[in-house]
Write a protein that holds these residues in place. Structure first.
Motif, PDB file in Angstrom:
ATOM      1  N   MET A   1      17.123 -34.903  15.289  1.00  0.00           N
ATOM      2  CA  MET A   1      18.450 -35.208  15.829  1.00  0.00           C
ATOM      3  C   MET A   1      18.330 -35.911  17.182  1.00  0.00           C
ATOM      4  O   MET A   1      17.489 -35.549  17.995  1.00  0.00           O
ATOM      5  CB  MET A   1      19.261 -33.909  16.014  1.00  0.00           C
ATOM      6  N   ILE A   2      19.188 -36.898  17.402  1.00  0.00           N
ATOM      7  CA  ILE A   2      19.274 -37.551  18.700  1.00  0.00           C
ATOM      8  C   ILE A   2      20.564 -37.086  19.376  1.00  0.00           C
ATOM      9  O   ILE A   2      21.666 -37.353  18.878  1.00  0.00           O
ATOM     10  CB  ILE A   2      19.261 -39.082  18.570  1.00  0.00           C
ATOM     11  N   TYR A   3      20.425 -36.388  20.472  1.00  0.00           N
ATOM     12  CA  TYR A   3      21.583 -35.894  21.206  1.00  0.00           C
ATOM     13  C   TYR A   3      22.202 -37.009  22.048  1.00  0.00           C
ATOM     14  O   TYR A   3      21.506 -37.952  22.471  1.00  0.00           O
ATOM     15  CB  TYR A   3      21.180 -34.735  22.126  1.00  0.00           C
ATOM     16  N   ASP A   4      23.496 -36.882  22.300  1.00  0.00           N
ATOM     17  CA  ASP A   4      24.130 -37.809  23.240  1.00  0.00           C
ATOM     18  C   ASP A   4      23.630 -37.546  24.650  1.00  0.00           C
ATOM     19  O   ASP A   4      23.419 -38.470  25.435  1.00  0.00           O
ATOM     20  CB  ASP A   4      25.661 -37.647  23.207  1.00  0.00           C
ATOM     21  N   LEU A   5      23.428 -36.252  24.947  1.00  0.00           N
ATOM     22  CA  LEU A   5      23.056 -35.865  26.315  1.00  0.00           C
ATOM     23  C   LEU A   5      22.245 -34.584  26.296  1.00  0.00           C
ATOM     24  O   LEU A   5      22.599 -33.614  25.613  1.00  0.00           O
ATOM     25  CB  LEU A   5      24.320 -35.652  27.156  1.00  0.00           C
ATOM     26  N   ILE A   6      21.160 -34.572  27.056  1.00  0.00           N
ATOM     27  CA  ILE A   6      20.412 -33.348  27.324  1.00  0.00           C
ATOM     28  C   ILE A   6      20.590 -33.014  28.803  1.00  0.00           C
ATOM     29  O   ILE A   6      20.361 -33.858  29.674  1.00  0.00           O
ATOM     30  CB  ILE A   6      18.915 -33.495  26.983  1.00  0.00           C
ATOM     31  N   ILE A   7      21.002 -31.794  29.062  1.00  0.00           N
ATOM     32  CA  ILE A   7      21.230 -31.318  30.429  1.00  0.00           C
ATOM     33  C   ILE A   7      20.094 -30.370  30.799  1.00  0.00           C
ATOM     34  O   ILE A   7      19.848 -29.388  30.102  1.00  0.00           O
ATOM     35  CB  ILE A   7      22.578 -30.590  30.549  1.00  0.00           C
ATOM     36  N   ILE A   8      19.414 -30.665  31.882  1.00  0.00           N
ATOM     37  CA  ILE A   8      18.322 -29.817  32.352  1.00  0.00           C
ATOM     38  C   ILE A   8      18.820 -29.005  33.544  1.00  0.00           C
ATOM     39  O   ILE A   8      19.074 -29.533  34.620  1.00  0.00           O
ATOM     40  CB  ILE A   8      17.094 -30.661  32.754  1.00  0.00           C
ATOM     41  N   GLY A   9      18.976 -27.709  33.324  1.00  0.00           N
ATOM     42  CA  GLY A   9      19.505 -26.819  34.357  1.00  0.00           C
ATOM     43  C   GLY A   9      20.906 -26.356  34.005  1.00  0.00           C
ATOM     44  O   GLY A   9      21.737 -27.147  33.541  1.00  0.00           O
ATOM     45  N   PHE A  10      21.168 -25.052  34.207  1.00  0.00           N
ATOM     46  CA  PHE A  10      22.450 -24.487  33.795  1.00  0.00           C
ATOM     47  C   PHE A  10      23.100 -23.716  34.937  1.00  0.00           C
ATOM     48  O   PHE A  10      23.578 -22.601  34.767  1.00  0.00           O
ATOM     49  CB  PHE A  10      22.242 -23.580  32.573  1.00  0.00           C
ATOM     50  N   GLY A  11      23.106 -24.362  36.122  1.00  0.00           N
ATOM     51  CA  GLY A  11      23.871 -23.835  37.247  1.00  0.00           C
ATOM     52  C   GLY A  11      25.266 -24.423  37.205  1.00  0.00           C
ATOM     53  O   GLY A  11      25.730 -24.898  36.164  1.00  0.00           O
ATOM     54  N   ILE A  12      25.947 -24.436  38.342  1.00  0.00           N
ATOM     55  CA  ILE A  12      27.334 -24.911  38.361  1.00  0.00           C
ATOM     56  C   ILE A  12      27.442 -26.384  37.967  1.00  0.00           C
ATOM     57  O   ILE A  12      28.384 -26.781  37.273  1.00  0.00           O
ATOM     58  CB  ILE A  12      27.981 -24.664  39.745  1.00  0.00           C
ATOM     59  N   SER A  13      26.449 -27.202  38.340  1.00  0.00           N
ATOM     60  CA  SER A  13      26.478 -28.621  37.960  1.00  0.00           C
ATOM     61  C   SER A  13      26.271 -28.791  36.464  1.00  0.00           C
ATOM     62  O   SER A  13      26.976 -29.559  35.803  1.00  0.00           O
ATOM     63  CB  SER A  13      25.413 -29.402  38.727  1.00  0.00           C
ATOM     64  N   GLY A  14      25.293 -28.076  35.925  1.00  0.00           N
ATOM     65  CA  GLY A  14      25.032 -28.161  34.497  1.00  0.00           C
ATOM     66  C   GLY A  14      26.212 -27.676  33.666  1.00  0.00           C
ATOM     67  O   GLY A  14      26.551 -28.271  32.641  1.00  0.00           O
ATOM     68  N   ILE A  15      26.848 -26.602  34.127  1.00  0.00           N
ATOM     69  CA  ILE A  15      28.017 -26.071  33.432  1.00  0.00           C
ATOM     70  C   ILE A  15      29.156 -27.080  33.470  1.00  0.00           C
ATOM     71  O   ILE A  15      29.852 -27.301  32.474  1.00  0.00           O
ATOM     72  CB  ILE A  15      28.457 -24.736  34.060  1.00  0.00           C
ATOM     73  N   SER A  16      29.353 -27.712  34.606  1.00  0.00           N
ATOM     74  CA  SER A  16      30.428 -28.696  34.762  1.00  0.00           C
ATOM     75  C   SER A  16      30.227 -29.882  33.814  1.00  0.00           C
ATOM     76  O   SER A  16      31.157 -30.301  33.117  1.00  0.00           O
ATOM     77  CB  SER A  16      30.491 -29.183  36.214  1.00  0.00           C
ATOM     78  N   ILE A  17      29.006 -30.418  33.781  1.00  0.00           N
ATOM     79  CA  ILE A  17      28.708 -31.538  32.888  1.00  0.00           C
ATOM     80  C   ILE A  17      28.867 -31.122  31.429  1.00  0.00           C
ATOM     81  O   ILE A  17      29.407 -31.865  30.593  1.00  0.00           O
ATOM     82  CB  ILE A  17      27.275 -32.050  33.131  1.00  0.00           C
ATOM     83  N   CYS A 123      20.677 -35.601  31.968  1.00  0.00           N
ATOM     84  CA  CYS A 123      21.301 -35.205  33.234  1.00  0.00           C
ATOM     85  C   CYS A 123      20.465 -34.093  33.853  1.00  0.00           C
ATOM     86  O   CYS A 123      20.346 -33.002  33.284  1.00  0.00           O
ATOM     87  CB  CYS A 123      22.736 -34.724  33.001  1.00  0.00           C
ATOM     88  N   ILE A 124      19.868 -34.367  35.002  1.00  0.00           N
ATOM     89  CA  ILE A 124      19.004 -33.385  35.661  1.00  0.00           C
ATOM     90  C   ILE A 124      19.836 -32.601  36.682  1.00  0.00           C
ATOM     91  O   ILE A 124      20.290 -33.154  37.686  1.00  0.00           O
ATOM     92  CB  ILE A 124      17.807 -34.076  36.338  1.00  0.00           C
ATOM     93  N   CYS A 125      20.041 -31.324  36.393  1.00  0.00           N
ATOM     94  CA  CYS A 125      20.872 -30.464  37.235  1.00  0.00           C
ATOM     95  C   CYS A 125      20.068 -29.300  37.803  1.00  0.00           C
ATOM     96  O   CYS A 125      20.535 -28.161  37.870  1.00  0.00           O
ATOM     97  CB  CYS A 125      22.054 -29.927  36.428  1.00  0.00           C
ATOM     98  N   CYS A 126      18.831 -29.603  38.211  1.00  0.00           N
ATOM     99  CA  CYS A 126      17.965 -28.553  38.754  1.00  0.00           C
ATOM    100  C   CYS A 126      18.259 -28.266  40.223  1.00  0.00           C
ATOM    101  O   CYS A 126      17.941 -27.192  40.728  1.00  0.00           O
ATOM    102  CB  CYS A 126      16.499 -28.960  38.621  1.00  0.00           C
TER     103      CYS A 126
END
Length: 229
Positions: A1-17, A123-126
Protein backbone atom coordinates in the motif's frame (compact mmCIF):
# COMPACT_ATOMS: atom_id res chain seq x y z
CA UNK A 1 0.00 0.00 0.00
CA UNK A 2 1.11 3.56 -0.74
CA UNK A 3 -0.12 5.96 1.93
CA UNK A 4 -0.98 9.57 1.21
CA UNK A 5 0.91 10.58 4.34
CA UNK A 6 3.10 9.00 6.99
CA UNK A 7 3.35 10.95 10.24
CA UNK A 8 6.40 10.34 12.42
CA UNK A 9 5.62 11.25 16.02
CA UNK A 10 2.31 11.35 17.87
CA UNK A 11 2.50 14.44 20.07
CA UNK A 12 0.25 17.47 19.69
CA UNK A 13 1.63 18.24 16.20
CA UNK A 14 1.21 14.68 14.98
CA UNK A 15 -2.31 14.52 16.39
CA UNK A 16 -3.21 17.82 14.71
CA UNK A 17 -1.95 16.68 11.30
CA UNK A 18 -3.64 13.31 11.70
CA UNK A 19 -7.10 14.64 12.53
CA UNK A 20 -7.04 17.10 9.64
CA UNK A 21 -5.91 14.34 7.26
CA UNK A 22 -8.67 12.00 8.45
CA UNK A 23 -11.26 14.74 7.96
CA UNK A 24 -10.09 14.90 4.32
CA UNK A 25 -10.25 11.10 3.88
CA UNK A 26 -6.51 10.68 3.39
CA UNK A 27 -4.80 7.31 3.79
CA UNK A 28 -2.40 7.88 6.68
CA UNK A 29 -0.05 5.95 8.94
CA UNK A 30 1.35 7.25 12.23
CA UNK A 31 4.61 5.88 13.62
CA UNK A 32 5.31 6.55 17.30
CA UNK A 33 8.45 5.46 19.16
CA UNK A 34 6.83 5.48 22.60
CA UNK A 35 4.01 3.26 23.87
CA UNK A 36 1.59 6.16 24.20
CA UNK A 37 0.59 9.47 22.64
CA UNK A 38 1.66 12.87 23.91
CA UNK A 39 5.21 13.44 22.69
CA UNK A 40 7.08 15.63 25.17
CA UNK A 41 4.05 15.59 27.49
CA UNK A 42 4.25 11.81 27.78
CA UNK A 43 7.86 12.08 28.97
CA UNK A 44 7.27 15.15 31.14
CA UNK A 45 7.23 14.94 34.93
CA UNK A 46 3.82 14.71 36.61
CA UNK A 47 4.32 18.17 38.15
CA UNK A 48 4.83 19.79 34.74
CA UNK A 49 2.26 22.33 33.64
CA UNK A 50 1.55 24.46 30.60
CA UNK A 51 3.51 27.72 30.61
CA UNK A 52 1.01 29.51 28.38
CA UNK A 53 -2.73 29.88 28.92
CA UNK A 54 -4.86 26.87 27.94
CA UNK A 55 -6.79 28.85 25.31
CA UNK A 56 -3.59 29.05 23.23
CA UNK A 57 -3.08 25.28 23.35
CA UNK A 58 -6.52 24.10 22.28
CA UNK A 59 -7.25 22.79 18.81
CA UNK A 60 -9.14 25.14 16.52
CA UNK A 61 -12.74 24.15 15.78
CA UNK A 62 -12.70 21.59 18.58
CA UNK A 63 -14.32 21.39 22.00
CA UNK A 64 -12.55 23.76 24.36
CA UNK A 65 -11.25 22.70 27.73
CA UNK A 66 -13.83 22.86 30.50
CA UNK A 67 -14.09 26.07 32.51
CA UNK A 68 -13.44 23.95 35.59
CA UNK A 69 -9.95 23.15 34.29
CA UNK A 70 -7.24 25.40 35.69
CA UNK A 71 -5.91 28.19 33.47
CA UNK A 72 -2.48 26.51 33.20
CA UNK A 73 -3.23 22.76 33.02
CA UNK A 74 -1.01 19.98 34.32
CA UNK A 75 0.46 17.14 32.29
CA UNK A 76 -2.38 14.80 33.28
CA UNK A 77 -5.07 17.24 32.12
CA UNK A 78 -3.34 17.91 28.79
CA UNK A 79 -2.87 14.22 28.03
CA UNK A 80 -6.57 13.64 28.76
CA UNK A 81 -7.47 16.48 26.39
CA UNK A 82 -5.29 14.98 23.64
CA UNK A 83 -6.74 11.51 24.26
CA UNK A 84 -10.27 12.89 23.80
CA UNK A 85 -9.32 14.33 20.41
CA UNK A 86 -7.77 11.01 19.39
CA UNK A 87 -10.92 9.13 20.43
CA UNK A 88 -13.19 11.56 18.56
CA UNK A 89 -11.48 10.81 15.23
CA UNK A 90 -10.49 7.19 16.01
CA UNK A 91 -6.90 8.16 15.29
CA UNK A 92 -5.52 5.20 17.23
CA UNK A 93 -6.66 3.00 14.33
CA UNK A 94 -3.85 4.53 12.27
CA UNK A 95 -1.03 4.36 14.84
CA UNK A 96 1.81 1.90 15.27
CA UNK A 97 3.28 2.39 18.75
CA UNK A 98 6.75 1.30 19.87
CA UNK A 99 7.97 1.82 16.32
CA UNK A 100 11.36 3.47 15.88
CA UNK A 101 12.09 5.10 12.53
CA UNK A 102 15.75 4.60 11.63
CA UNK A 103 15.75 4.96 7.86
CA UNK A 104 13.97 7.31 5.48
CA UNK A 105 14.70 7.45 1.75
CA UNK A 106 13.08 9.06 -1.27
CA UNK A 107 12.61 6.86 -4.33
CA UNK A 108 10.51 7.14 -7.50
CA UNK A 109 8.71 10.21 -6.19
CA UNK A 110 7.67 8.53 -2.92
CA UNK A 111 9.18 8.09 0.53
CA UNK A 112 10.10 4.78 2.11
CA UNK A 113 10.37 4.29 5.88
CA UNK A 114 12.58 1.52 7.26
CA UNK A 115 12.24 -0.27 3.90
CA UNK A 116 8.72 -1.16 5.05
CA UNK A 117 6.18 1.63 4.50
CA UNK A 118 5.74 3.88 1.45
CA UNK A 119 3.99 7.25 1.29
CA UNK A 120 3.58 10.19 -1.07
CA UNK A 121 4.40 12.59 1.74
CA UNK A 122 6.16 12.48 5.11
CA UNK A 123 5.42 14.70 8.09
CA UNK A 124 8.10 14.66 10.79
CA UNK A 125 6.55 15.61 14.14
CA UNK A 126 9.33 14.53 16.49
CA UNK A 127 9.99 18.05 17.76
CA UNK A 128 13.27 19.66 18.75
CA UNK A 129 13.18 17.78 22.07
CA UNK A 130 13.43 14.41 20.35
CA UNK A 131 17.16 14.06 20.95
CA UNK A 132 19.31 14.67 24.01
CA UNK A 133 21.76 17.56 23.85
CA UNK A 134 24.86 16.37 25.66
CA UNK A 135 27.50 18.91 26.69
CA UNK A 136 31.09 17.92 25.97
CA UNK A 137 32.51 19.91 28.87
CA UNK A 138 30.52 17.75 31.32
CA UNK A 139 31.85 14.41 30.07
CA UNK A 140 34.20 14.10 33.09
CA UNK A 141 31.62 15.29 35.61
CA UNK A 142 31.01 12.61 38.25
CA UNK A 143 27.82 14.02 39.71
CA UNK A 144 24.25 13.13 38.82
CA UNK A 145 23.11 14.39 35.40
CA UNK A 146 19.38 14.32 34.60
CA UNK A 147 18.03 15.08 31.14
CA UNK A 148 14.56 16.57 30.81
CA UNK A 149 13.59 13.77 28.43
CA UNK A 150 13.80 11.31 31.35
CA UNK A 151 11.97 13.34 33.99
CA UNK A 152 8.74 11.32 33.72
CA UNK A 153 9.56 8.96 36.59
CA UNK A 154 12.03 11.10 38.51
CA UNK A 155 11.40 11.56 42.25
CA UNK A 156 12.15 15.17 43.19
CA UNK A 157 11.86 14.23 46.88
CA UNK A 158 15.39 12.87 46.56
CA UNK A 159 16.73 16.41 46.05
CA UNK A 160 17.25 17.97 49.46
CA UNK A 161 19.94 20.37 50.64
CA UNK A 162 21.71 20.13 47.28
CA UNK A 163 23.52 22.42 44.88
CA UNK A 164 21.83 22.13 41.49
CA UNK A 165 22.78 23.54 38.12
CA UNK A 166 19.94 23.88 35.61
CA UNK A 167 21.09 24.32 32.02
CA UNK A 168 18.52 26.08 29.85
CA UNK A 169 15.61 28.41 30.59
CA UNK A 170 12.72 26.87 28.67
CA UNK A 171 9.47 25.34 29.92
CA UNK A 172 11.21 22.22 31.30
CA UNK A 173 13.64 24.38 33.26
CA UNK A 174 10.75 26.33 34.80
CA UNK A 175 9.06 23.10 35.89
CA UNK A 176 12.29 21.65 37.31
CA UNK A 177 13.19 24.75 39.30
CA UNK A 178 9.66 25.03 40.68
CA UNK A 179 9.63 21.37 41.72
CA UNK A 180 13.03 21.61 43.39
CA UNK A 181 12.06 24.77 45.26
CA UNK A 182 8.81 23.21 46.49
CA UNK A 183 10.64 20.20 47.93
CA UNK A 184 13.32 21.98 49.95
CA UNK A 185 14.06 25.69 50.33
CA UNK A 186 17.62 24.75 51.31
CA UNK A 187 18.37 23.64 47.76
CA UNK A 188 20.61 26.11 45.94
CA UNK A 189 19.68 26.38 42.27
CA UNK A 190 21.77 28.11 39.59
CA UNK A 191 20.37 28.49 36.07
CA UNK A 192 22.55 29.20 33.03
CA UNK A 193 21.35 29.70 29.47
CA UNK A 194 22.34 30.94 26.01
CA UNK A 195 19.58 33.45 25.31
CA UNK A 196 17.74 35.86 27.55
CA UNK A 197 14.06 35.34 28.16
CA UNK A 198 11.31 37.52 29.59
CA UNK A 199 9.32 36.11 32.48
CA UNK A 200 6.03 37.62 33.53
CA UNK A 201 3.47 36.63 36.12
CA UNK A 202 0.78 34.21 34.95
CA UNK A 203 -1.81 36.31 36.74
CA UNK A 204 -2.50 40.01 37.30
CA UNK A 205 -4.94 40.78 40.10
CA UNK A 206 -6.05 37.15 39.94
CA UNK A 207 -6.76 37.29 36.19
CA UNK A 208 -4.72 35.31 33.62
CA UNK A 209 -2.17 37.40 31.74
CA UNK A 210 -3.66 36.19 28.41
CA UNK A 211 -6.57 38.59 28.95
CA UNK A 212 -4.13 41.48 28.75
CA UNK A 213 -1.42 40.28 26.37
CA UNK A 214 -3.69 39.27 23.52
CA UNK A 215 -3.16 40.00 19.83
CA UNK A 216 -5.25 43.18 19.72
CA UNK A 217 -3.46 44.72 22.70
CA UNK A 218 -0.03 43.90 21.26
CA UNK A 219 -0.97 45.38 17.88
CA UNK A 220 -2.23 48.53 19.59
CA UNK A 221 1.06 49.08 21.40
CA UNK A 222 3.01 48.28 18.25
CA UNK A 223 1.37 51.29 16.56
CA UNK A 224 2.41 53.63 19.35
CA UNK A 225 5.59 55.63 19.40
CA UNK A 226 8.64 53.36 19.83
CA UNK A 227 9.37 54.95 23.23
CA UNK A 228 6.06 53.69 24.64
CA UNK A 229 6.35 50.37 22.80
Amino acid sequence: MIYDLIIIGFGISGISIAKESIKRNKKILILERESNLGGVWYNAHKNSELQTHKTFYEFCEETTMSKSIRHYPTKEILLTYLENIVKKYNINDYVKYNYNVTKLIQKDGNYKVNDQYIAKYICICCGINNSIKKIDSLKDYNGKIIYSKYLKDFDFNLIKNKNILVIGNGASACDVIKSIDNIDKNNIVTCIYKKSKYYISKFIFGLPISLFLNELVLLFFKKLNIVFY
